[in-house]
Motif scaffolding. Structure first.
Motif, mmCIF file in Angstrom:
data_model
loop_
_atom_site.group_PDB
_atom_site.id
_atom_site.type_symbol
_atom_site.label_atom_id
_atom_site.label_comp_id
_atom_site.label_asym_id
_atom_site.label_seq_id
_atom_site.Cartn_x
_atom_site.Cartn_y
_atom_site.Cartn_z
ATOM 1 N N ARG A 66 35.680 53.474 30.804
ATOM 2 C CA ARG A 66 34.755 52.483 30.244
ATOM 3 C C ARG A 66 33.517 52.241 31.096
ATOM 4 O O ARG A 66 32.639 51.490 30.689
ATOM 5 N N LEU A 67 33.459 52.835 32.269
ATOM 6 C CA LEU A 67 32.305 52.623 33.138
ATOM 7 C C LEU A 67 31.080 53.301 32.528
ATOM 8 O O LEU A 67 31.080 54.505 32.297
ATOM 9 N N ARG A 68 30.040 52.504 32.273
ATOM 10 C CA ARG A 68 28.834 53.037 31.626
ATOM 11 C C ARG A 68 27.959 53.831 32.578
ATOM 12 O O ARG A 68 27.346 54.808 32.181
ATOM 13 N N ASP A 69 27.878 53.387 33.839
ATOM 14 C CA ASP A 69 26.993 54.029 34.792
ATOM 15 C C ASP A 69 27.780 54.418 36.042
ATOM 16 O O ASP A 69 27.978 53.595 36.935
ATOM 17 N N PRO A 70 28.226 55.669 36.120
ATOM 18 C CA PRO A 70 29.006 56.093 37.290
ATOM 19 C C PRO A 70 28.268 55.885 38.609
ATOM 20 O O PRO A 70 28.881 55.656 39.638
ATOM 21 N N GLY A 71 26.948 55.924 38.585
ATOM 22 C CA GLY A 71 26.171 55.710 39.800
ATOM 23 C C GLY A 71 26.279 54.295 40.324
ATOM 24 O O GLY A 71 25.968 54.020 41.481
ATOM 25 N N ALA A 72 26.722 53.382 39.475
ATOM 26 C CA ALA A 72 26.860 51.976 39.858
ATOM 27 C C ALA A 72 28.317 51.630 40.205
ATOM 28 O O ALA A 72 28.672 50.450 40.215
ATOM 29 N N LEU A 73 29.128 52.649 40.459
ATOM 30 C CA LEU A 73 30.539 52.388 40.761
ATOM 31 C C LEU A 73 30.701 51.450 41.946
ATOM 32 O O LEU A 73 31.493 50.510 41.904
ATOM 33 N N SER A 74 29.944 51.685 42.997
ATOM 34 C CA SER A 74 30.062 50.838 44.184
ATOM 35 C C SER A 74 29.754 49.381 43.837
ATOM 36 O O SER A 74 30.480 48.470 44.248
ATOM 37 N N ALA A 75 28.704 49.145 43.085
ATOM 38 C CA ALA A 75 28.355 47.783 42.681
ATOM 39 C C ALA A 75 29.451 47.184 41.803
ATOM 40 O O ALA A 75 29.788 46.002 41.924
ATOM 41 N N TRP A 76 30.031 47.995 40.920
ATOM 42 C CA TRP A 76 31.121 47.526 40.059
ATOM 43 C C TRP A 76 32.312 47.102 40.912
ATOM 44 O O TRP A 76 32.914 46.052 40.688
ATOM 45 N N LEU A 77 32.643 47.913 41.927
ATOM 46 C CA LEU A 77 33.764 47.590 42.807
ATOM 47 C C LEU A 77 33.498 46.312 43.602
ATOM 48 O O LEU A 77 34.387 45.475 43.765
ATOM 49 N N VAL A 78 32.275 46.150 44.098
ATOM 50 C CA VAL A 78 31.911 44.951 44.850
ATOM 51 C C VAL A 78 32.055 43.718 43.972
ATOM 52 O O VAL A 78 32.666 42.719 44.362
ATOM 53 N N THR A 79 31.499 43.789 42.771
ATOM 54 C CA THR A 79 31.570 42.657 41.844
ATOM 55 C C THR A 79 33.012 42.346 41.477
ATOM 56 O O THR A 79 33.430 41.184 41.465
ATOM 57 N N THR A 80 33.789 43.374 41.203
ATOM 58 C CA THR A 80 35.189 43.187 40.825
ATOM 59 C C THR A 80 35.988 42.585 41.982
ATOM 60 O O THR A 80 36.763 41.638 41.782
ATOM 61 N N ALA A 81 35.793 43.092 43.196
ATOM 62 C CA ALA A 81 36.511 42.553 44.363
ATOM 63 C C ALA A 81 36.124 41.101 44.602
ATOM 64 O O ALA A 81 36.980 40.260 44.897
ATOM 65 N N ARG A 82 34.844 40.786 44.457
ATOM 66 C CA ARG A 82 34.389 39.407 44.650
ATOM 67 C C ARG A 82 35.025 38.492 43.599
ATOM 68 O O ARG A 82 35.540 37.431 43.929
ATOM 69 N N ARG A 83 35.026 38.916 42.353
ATOM 70 C CA ARG A 83 35.626 38.102 41.279
ATOM 71 C C ARG A 83 37.129 37.929 41.479
ATOM 72 O O ARG A 83 37.667 36.842 41.269
ATOM 73 N N GLU A 84 37.799 39.007 41.873
ATOM 74 C CA GLU A 84 39.239 38.916 42.114
ATOM 75 C C GLU A 84 39.535 37.990 43.293
ATOM 76 O O GLU A 84 40.506 37.243 43.271
#
Length: 193
Positions: A66-84
């Motif tokens: 479901r990831l739309r922009d693979p180049g933004a994986l790091s940002a997705w992980l940061v946001t997800t870790a922060r939310r969790e």
């Protein structure tokens, strides 16, 4: 061969989604320091940070396709870790009596000699108090740098959502502040740094 313009991250994500364990391990190896840094910066203790990391990787595994922009994986992980981290913090606050959510309760270990142990505990308690007196942003930055010392300033910047150029100066100011607080708490100068 992969399509022109497709990044290494995109290839790894596609392979991991197809069940390639080596691709998954490489994704985790590349991004683990940032995920750990964010988790530790926003968590009260090591066990909670480990839970946040685990939840973050699980969410990635569940959302690989479901990831739309693979180049933004790091940002997705940061946001997800922060939310969790924030989600877990809210849950812990509801279930834990005040003061019992720290690592202090589980720090028993071998004692070399009684004098050394007394000095270690005395210094640790003053360090913990001095650290707790720092502004929240300093605590977050120093935690990230402590748990992921190999992380670049770019990774730290991304993990905390701060401009990259502020990391070095903020680190210096935070360490100086911590040192002043340690000295004010009568910690010997050679220990305070």
């Amino acid at each position: 061969m992969h399509e022109a313009g497709e990044t290494g991250t995109a290839v790894l994500l596609r392979r991991a989604e197809a069940g390639d364990e080596q691709a998954w391990r490489e994704l985790v190896d590349r991004h683990a320091p940032v995920v750990w840094g964010v988790s530790r910066a926003f968590s009260a203790n090591t066990a909670d940070a480990e839970d946040v990391c685990q939840a973050t990787w699980l969410l990635l595994a569940e959302n690989l396709g479901r990831l739309r922009d693979p180049g933004a994986l790091s940002a997705w992980l940061v946001t997800t870790a922060r939310r969790e981290s924030l989600r877990l913090h809210r849950a812990r606050r509801r279930e834990s009596p005040v003061g019992l959510d720290s690592d202090v309760l589980g720090t028993a270990g071998p004692v070399a000699d009684p004098e050394h142990e007394v000095l270690r505990r005395w210094t640790s308690s003053r360090l913990a108090r001095s650290f707790a007196e720092l502004p929240q942003r300093c605590q977050q930055l120093l935690r990230v740098l402590a748990v992921a010392p190999e992380a670049s300033y770019a990774q730290v910047s991304e993990a905390l959502g701060w401009p990259r150029g502020t990391i070095g100066p903020k680190k210096s100011r935070c360490l100086a502040q911590l040192r002043r607080r340690m000295l004010a708490a009568d910690v010997p100068e050679e220990v305070a740094g």
